[in-house]
Structures are given as structure tokens and as C-alpha cells.
Design a protein around this motif. Structure first.
Motif, PDB file in Angstrom:
ATOM      1  N   ILE A 274     -10.632  16.822  40.231  1.00 56.94           N
ATOM      2  CA  ILE A 274     -11.893  16.547  40.502  1.00 56.94           C
ATOM      3  C   ILE A 274     -12.241  15.162  41.321  1.00 56.94           C
ATOM      4  O   ILE A 274     -12.875  15.188  42.050  1.00 56.94           O
ATOM      5  N   SER A 275     -11.742  14.174  40.334  1.00 55.79           N
ATOM      6  CA  SER A 275     -11.914  13.086  40.736  1.00 55.79           C
ATOM      7  C   SER A 275     -10.826  12.106  40.012  1.00 55.79           C
ATOM      8  O   SER A 275     -10.073  12.463  38.974  1.00 55.79           O
ATOM      9  N   ALA A 276     -10.551  10.875  40.734  1.00 57.09           N
ATOM     10  CA  ALA A 276      -9.484  10.075  40.069  1.00 57.09           C
ATOM     11  C   ALA A 276      -9.595   9.572  38.750  1.00 57.09           C
ATOM     12  O   ALA A 276     -10.549   8.799  38.574  1.00 57.09           O
ATOM     13  N   ILE A 277      -9.150   9.893  37.811  1.00 59.11           N
ATOM     14  CA  ILE A 277      -9.261   9.242  36.444  1.00 59.11           C
ATOM     15  C   ILE A 277      -7.783   8.628  35.964  1.00 59.11           C
ATOM     16  O   ILE A 277      -6.843   9.616  36.013  1.00 59.11           O
ATOM     17  N   PRO A 278      -7.811   7.517  35.795  1.00 60.93           N
ATOM     18  CA  PRO A 278      -6.542   6.997  35.383  1.00 60.93           C
ATOM     19  C   PRO A 278      -5.490   7.838  33.982  1.00 60.93           C
ATOM     20  O   PRO A 278      -6.389   8.094  33.280  1.00 60.93           O
ATOM     21  N   GLY A 279      -4.613   8.040  34.222  1.00 59.96           N
ATOM     22  CA  GLY A 279      -3.774   8.872  33.402  1.00 59.96           C
ATOM     23  C   GLY A 279      -3.933  10.332  33.461  1.00 59.96           C
ATOM     24  O   GLY A 279      -2.996  11.254  32.581  1.00 59.96           O
ATOM     25  N   VAL A 280      -4.902  10.882  34.220  1.00 60.26           N
ATOM     26  CA  VAL A 280      -5.028  12.411  34.335  1.00 60.26           C
ATOM     27  C   VAL A 280      -4.821  12.585  35.737  1.00 60.26           C
ATOM     28  O   VAL A 280      -5.389  12.633  36.962  1.00 60.26           O
ATOM     29  N   PRO A 281      -3.366  13.296  36.134  1.00 59.46           N
ATOM     30  CA  PRO A 281      -2.922  13.410  37.483  1.00 59.46           C
ATOM     31  C   PRO A 281      -3.377  14.553  37.953  1.00 59.46           C
ATOM     32  O   PRO A 281      -3.805  15.590  37.353  1.00 59.46           O
TER      33      PRO A 281
END
Length: 398
Positions: free
Chosen positions: A58-65
Motif C-alpha cells: 500500500i505504501s513504503a514502510i521500512p521493514g515491511v516488504p
């Protein structure tokens, strides 16, 4: 009547980026992104099970590929004015509030406070916008000496009353709040009156789990229609309070996030149809409003670790729905909610690939999907995504 079950989880305040109109709510809102900022605070969020449902797509989230998703994922923007729990939850079920609910940046006026204080029998303390934890530290000692209620608000449309449980019995506090709800009508119809009991001593005060919300109601919704068809609609946590009990057939109180997950799982083991609807409030109450991004991130990770226990109880043909109701970015200036997009994650057993749902124009897409699933009249706004979740050949017949 065909057996159907919808498992609905609200991650309270877990926003996913500033909404297009966030600048209208303040500079902090314009730069908010709750999930990204809490992930940055811990060097990357460990949430593999949410990632598998498509959160990182959905959106770039560090650690969540964004790798292999087996869920339907998108984000929703709010049509209603505001960024409060009331606005978000009621829009889920098809009620769009096109006028802002009243807020009180200078405190409540005499026409509100005078009848309230007459009913209580004592003048109130505070009567201004304040952080809930700070206000009890500041006014708690005087409250304990005098029994005067602590009345405060925030940037949201709320009338909050704090009282020490050893000074004011919780049932008395609830009675005060019911009276406040009865007079907060017309131009002063705030979204929620909230009872905020606390315990402890100066320097060591703690709010307790006996909080109770007294919310406005806005007529019949898809929840009422599902209940009218004979399905149970169970509200866990503050769900029943948010809807003023409307459309809820059973209410279950919770103490914290993990208690909420425990009670959700227990309810899934005994309720085999209808709606099981839970709000997990710790993200908002303990971390967002207290500007604690690390605690917020760890709470998301703790929920993620429990997600397999929930998913293993979802049977073929059932739907797991995970959303948020607004943001509360703990890295922005201030302690208020933030106007953000919210994630929409949907999953049913047998999904073999991810389904991108894109940007949704209203939170009411959840209610529209719910209505199609249970074959009841849809809300006046919102578009169902049921066919995309199940696939064109697997959508339940209508």
C-alpha cells in the motif's frame, strides 16, 4: 439462512500517510504517516503476517516488504469532516458527516458547564484542551482533595471527564457522563462523551480499563440490517460504545490490545456466523497520544505475532477485514489524531495471489462490501470490493 462470518479488526490510529486534505487540519497532519514513522523509529517494522496480507504494497514502510501477498489490499480516504473515532467508525457503515462536529479549543461554554456542574454538585477543574495523562497529573491532587471532576477536551469532538476511582465510584462517573451526553445536543452535539477513570497517587496516576464512551448515533446502518436478518453482531472493546449500542447484539469489554485479541479468538471459537468486530485501542491511547513511536511499533509487532491465531480460525467463505479509523502519528507536533489514509486489508482462505484494491474514496467501501456479503441493503455511499476478494467465480451468490 446461509452461515456467513465477517471478522473485522480496527487497528485504532494505525494510519498510512497524509490524506489529500490533511493540510486543512494542520501542518503536522500534512506530513503525517503513522506506520512509516513508527517503523523508522525502530529501524524497520517486523510485521511479516501483515506484510503477507499486502500492507507493504500500500505504501513504503521500512521493514515491511511488498513481495508475495495473498490478500486484497488498498487504502481508504475519509469523506467525513474530522479525524476522530466517531467519524471513522460511522463512515465504515455508511454514515458520512459532511459538517464538522463541534470542537472547543477554548474549553466548553457556560451553557454546557453550568448545567453539568449543577448536576454534579461541584465546579469542574480544567475545562480546556489537554492530554489525558498530563491533565490527571496536573489536576489529580486537587481532584482527590475536593472531589471536583476534571473536564477536558482535545482537537477532536469530545467531552472527557476524569475521576479517581476511590473518590468518585465508576458508576457515578458513568452517570455524570450520561447526563453530559443528554445536554450535549444541538450546536453542542459532540461526537463522544468519555468517562476516564484513574487510580494511583500523585506522580503515579494510571488510567484504568473502565473507560466508557457515550457516542452520538446517526440512525440505521448496515450493522442494524445484518442484525435484523438474524445474524449476531458482536462488538469487542469500545465498538458498542462507539455506535451507542445501535446494531450490536452483544458487547464484550476489553482491558488492552492483547486482551482484545484473546477475546476475539474466544468469540471466534463460539460464534460461527455473523460479525465479530473488535477495536484495538492501545495503539492510539498508549502510544499515539503519548508521542511514543517505539511503543507504537512494538504494539503493531505484538498484534502481528497474534495474527496467525486469528487467520487459522477463518474458514472458507469467511472474510477477515483489517482497517484503521484514522492516524495518530506519534512523531508529529502535538498529541492529537492525524488526518490520514487508512489501510484496507481483506483475506479469505484460498486466495492464491494478492489483489490490489487501489485508493478508495470513502471508508464506506467496507460497509458496502459487508452489505453485499450478507445480502442486505447497501449503505447510501461506498462501493463493494467483494468480487475482487473472492474472484469473479467465487463471489457468494446473491
Amino acid at each position: 439462512m446461509e452461515k456467513k462470518r465477517w471478522i473485522w479488526i480496527v487497528l485504532d490510529s494505525v494510519g498510512i500517510g497524509a490524506a489529500p486534505d490533511a493540510h486543512r487540519y494542520g501542518p503536522g497532519d500534512a506530513h503525517s504517516h503513522t506506520l512509516r514513522h513508527i517503523a523508522e523509529a525502530v529501524g524497520g517494522l517486523r510485521a511479516p503476517h501483515l506484510a503477507a496480507m499486502g500492507l507493504g504494497c500500500i505504501s513504503a514502510i521500512p521493514g515491511v516488504p511488498c513481495e508475495t501477498s495473498v490478500g486484497a489490499y488498498g487504502r481508504m480516504r475519509e469523506k467525513s469532516w474530522g479525524k476522530d473515532t466517531t467519524n471513522g467508525h460511522w463512515e465504515f457503515v455508511g454514515v458520512v458527516l459532511d459538517q464538522p462536529l463541534p470542537v472547543y479549543p477554548e474549553g466548553f461554554p457556560p451553557e454546557v458547564m453550568e448545567p453539568f456542574e449543577r448536576y454534579v454538585g461541584k465546579p469542574a477543574l480544567c475545562n480546556r484542551p489537554a492530554s489525558g495523562t498530563e491533565v490527571i497529573e496536573q489536576y489529580g491532587p486537587e481532584h482527590q482533595r475536593t472531589g471536583r471532576p476534571i473536564v477536558y477536551t482535545s482537537a477532536d469532538s469530545v467531552f472527557q471527564v476524569a475521576a479517581h476511582e476511590e473518590v468518585v465510584p465508576v458508576d457515578v462517573l458513568y452517570d455524570w457522563c450520561r447526563y453530559a451526553r443528554s445536554i450535549l445536543t444541538g450546536p453542542h452535539a459532540v461526537g463522544r462523551v468519555i468517562a476516564r477513570p484513574f487510580t494511583g497517587s500523585p506522580g503515579r496516576y494510571q488510567r484504568t480499563h473502565r473507560r466508557k464512551d457515550f457516542s452520538l448515533t446517526f440512525g440505521e446502518t448496515v450493522l442494524n440490517r445484518v442484525a435484523a436478518r438474524g445474524y449476531p453482531v458482536t462488538g469487542i472493546g469500545k465498538i458498542a460504545d462507539i455506535y451507542g449500542g445501535s446494531g450490536i447484539t452483544e458487547a464484550i469489554h476489553t482491558e488492552n490490545n492483547m486482551d482484545g485479541v484473546d477475546k476475539l479468538i474466544a468469540q471466534l471459537d463460539r460464534q460461527d456466523e455473523g460479525i465479530v468486530y473488535v477495536n484495538l485501542v492501545d495503539f492510539d491511547m498508549l502510544y499515539g497520544h503519548r508521542n511514543d513511536p517505539v511503543g507504537f511499533a512494538r504494539a503493531v509487532e505484538a498484534f502481528d505475532a497474534r495474527l496467525p491465531e486469528i487467520r487459522e480460525r477463518v474458514r472458507p467463505g469467511e472474510v477477515l477485514c483489517i482497517v484503521a479509523d484514522h492516524g495518530c502519528d506519534p512523531t508529529t507536533e502535538g498529541t492529537d489524531h492525524t488526518r490520514e489514509w487508512v489501510p484496507l486489508l481483506l483475506w479469505t482462505p484460498g486466495m492464491r495471489r494478492g489483489v490490489a484494491l487501489g485508493d478508495r474514496e470513502t471508508f464506506a467501501d467496507v460497509g458496502a462490501t459487508l452489505a453485499e456479503y450478507f445480502q442486505v441493503d447497501p449503505p447510501p455511499v461506498g462501493r463493494s470490493v467483494l468480487a475482487q476478494v473472492f474472484g469473479a467465480d467465487e463471489t457468494p451468490s446473491v
